[in-house]
Scaffold this motif. Sequence first.
Motif, short mmCIF file in Angstrom:
data_model
loop_
_atom_site.label_atom_id
_atom_site.label_comp_id
_atom_site.label_asym_id
_atom_site.label_seq_id
_atom_site.Cartn_x
_atom_site.Cartn_y
_atom_site.Cartn_z
N ALA A 70 1.09 -1.11 0.19
CA ALA A 70 0.05 0.05 0.04
C ALA A 70 0.88 1.37 -0.05
CB ALA A 70 -0.79 0.07 1.21
N PRO A 71 0.35 2.30 -0.66
CA PRO A 71 0.91 3.73 -0.49
C PRO A 71 1.25 4.09 0.85
CG PRO A 71 -0.66 3.73 -1.88
CD PRO A 71 -0.78 2.42 -1.45
N ASP A 72 0.56 3.96 1.77
CA ASP A 72 0.68 4.37 3.22
C ASP A 72 0.27 3.03 3.91
OD1 ASP A 72 0.72 4.96 6.00
OD2 ASP A 72 -1.04 6.58 5.51
N ARG A 73 1.53 2.43 4.38
CA ARG A 73 1.51 1.11 4.98
C ARG A 73 1.47 1.29 6.53
NH1 ARG A 73 6.79 -0.94 1.54
NH2 ARG A 73 5.97 -0.36 -0.57
N SER A 74 1.07 2.22 7.15
CA SER A 74 0.98 2.36 8.69
C SER A 74 -0.27 1.62 9.00
CB SER A 74 0.49 3.73 9.04
OG SER A 74 -0.44 4.17 8.71
N PRO A 75 -0.24 1.04 10.29
CA PRO A 75 -1.40 0.31 10.76
C PRO A 75 -2.62 1.14 10.86
CG PRO A 75 0.49 -0.05 11.95
CD PRO A 75 0.94 0.99 11.01
N GLY A 76 -2.36 2.51 11.15
CA GLY A 76 -3.63 3.31 11.45
C GLY A 76 -4.42 3.60 9.94
N ALA A 77 -3.53 3.66 8.91
CA ALA A 77 -4.08 3.73 7.70
C ALA A 77 -4.77 2.43 7.20
CB ALA A 77 -3.07 3.95 6.76
N TYR A 78 -4.29 1.20 7.60
CA TYR A 78 -5.00 -0.11 7.24
C TYR A 78 -6.22 -0.12 8.05
CZ TYR A 78 -5.71 -5.05 7.41
OH TYR A 78 -6.11 -6.62 7.11
N MET A 79 -6.26 0.29 9.53
CA MET A 79 -7.41 -0.07 10.19
C MET A 79 -8.51 1.10 9.57
SD MET A 79 -6.91 -2.40 11.83
CE MET A 79 -8.43 -2.22 13.01
N LYS A 80 -8.26 2.09 9.36
CA LYS A 80 -8.93 3.25 8.66
C LYS A 80 -9.53 2.84 7.26
CE LYS A 80 -10.88 7.35 7.98
NZ LYS A 80 -12.00 7.74 8.76
N ALA A 81 -8.76 1.73 6.65
CA ALA A 81 -9.32 1.27 5.06
C ALA A 81 -10.36 0.14 5.63
CB ALA A 81 -8.17 0.52 4.41
N LEU A 82 -10.08 -0.44 6.62
CA LEU A 82 -10.91 -1.43 7.12
C LEU A 82 -12.55 -0.94 7.46
CD1 LEU A 82 -8.78 -4.17 9.09
CD2 LEU A 82 -10.02 -4.48 6.51
N ARG A 83 -12.38 0.23 8.17
CA ARG A 83 -13.40 0.84 8.75
C ARG A 83 -13.57 2.35 8.47
NH1 ARG A 83 -15.91 -3.16 12.57
NH2 ARG A 83 -14.29 -4.52 13.12
N PRO A 84 -13.70 2.56 7.12
CA PRO A 84 -13.83 4.05 6.66
C PRO A 84 -14.86 4.78 7.41
CG PRO A 84 -14.87 2.32 5.17
CD PRO A 84 -14.19 1.67 6.06
N ASP A 85 -15.94 4.37 8.25
CA ASP A 85 -16.88 4.95 8.58
C ASP A 85 -16.37 5.56 10.15
OD1 ASP A 85 -17.18 2.44 9.39
OD2 ASP A 85 -19.15 2.38 10.08
N ALA A 86 -15.48 4.76 10.61
CA ALA A 86 -14.85 5.34 11.96
C ALA A 86 -14.43 6.85 12.12
CB ALA A 86 -13.65 4.63 12.48
N VAL A 87 -14.91 7.45 13.13
CA VAL A 87 -14.53 8.86 13.17
C VAL A 87 -13.00 9.09 13.12
CG1 VAL A 87 -14.66 10.95 14.62
CG2 VAL A 87 -16.59 9.27 14.13
N ASP A 88 -12.21 8.37 13.99
CA ASP A 88 -10.69 8.54 13.85
C ASP A 88 -10.05 7.25 14.25
OD1 ASP A 88 -10.55 8.49 16.74
OD2 ASP A 88 -10.98 10.39 17.01
N SER A 89 -8.79 7.17 14.24
CA SER A 89 -8.19 5.97 14.53
C SER A 89 -8.37 5.35 15.82
CB SER A 89 -6.85 5.94 14.05
OG SER A 89 -5.89 6.90 14.99
#
Length: 99
Positions: A70-89
Amino acid sequence: MSRNVLEKLMHQLCIDRATKQRFRDEPEKLLQRLALTDEEKAMLLSFDVAGLQRLGVNPMLTMGYWQENAPDRSPGAYMKALRPDAVDSSSVFSAALKR
């Protein structure tokens, strides 16, 4: 659905340098030779890990695929991709994520 093909490719994208480089250089060309639907190809190209998991792809493979490609390989970005509706990480729980 081509879950087995997706999982084999994602495994290769985690362990094989040549496959990773081909995916970076010419992803459409790499995917063209595989028995995947247009929707599955689009999910791979857009790193739609949530969609891939809904298709039944193993979550460990989606995480490895993300972390290696992925372009942004961070765990936070991954979790955001899994739950795009989450307000924040911080609103997404994962035992694997430690601060």
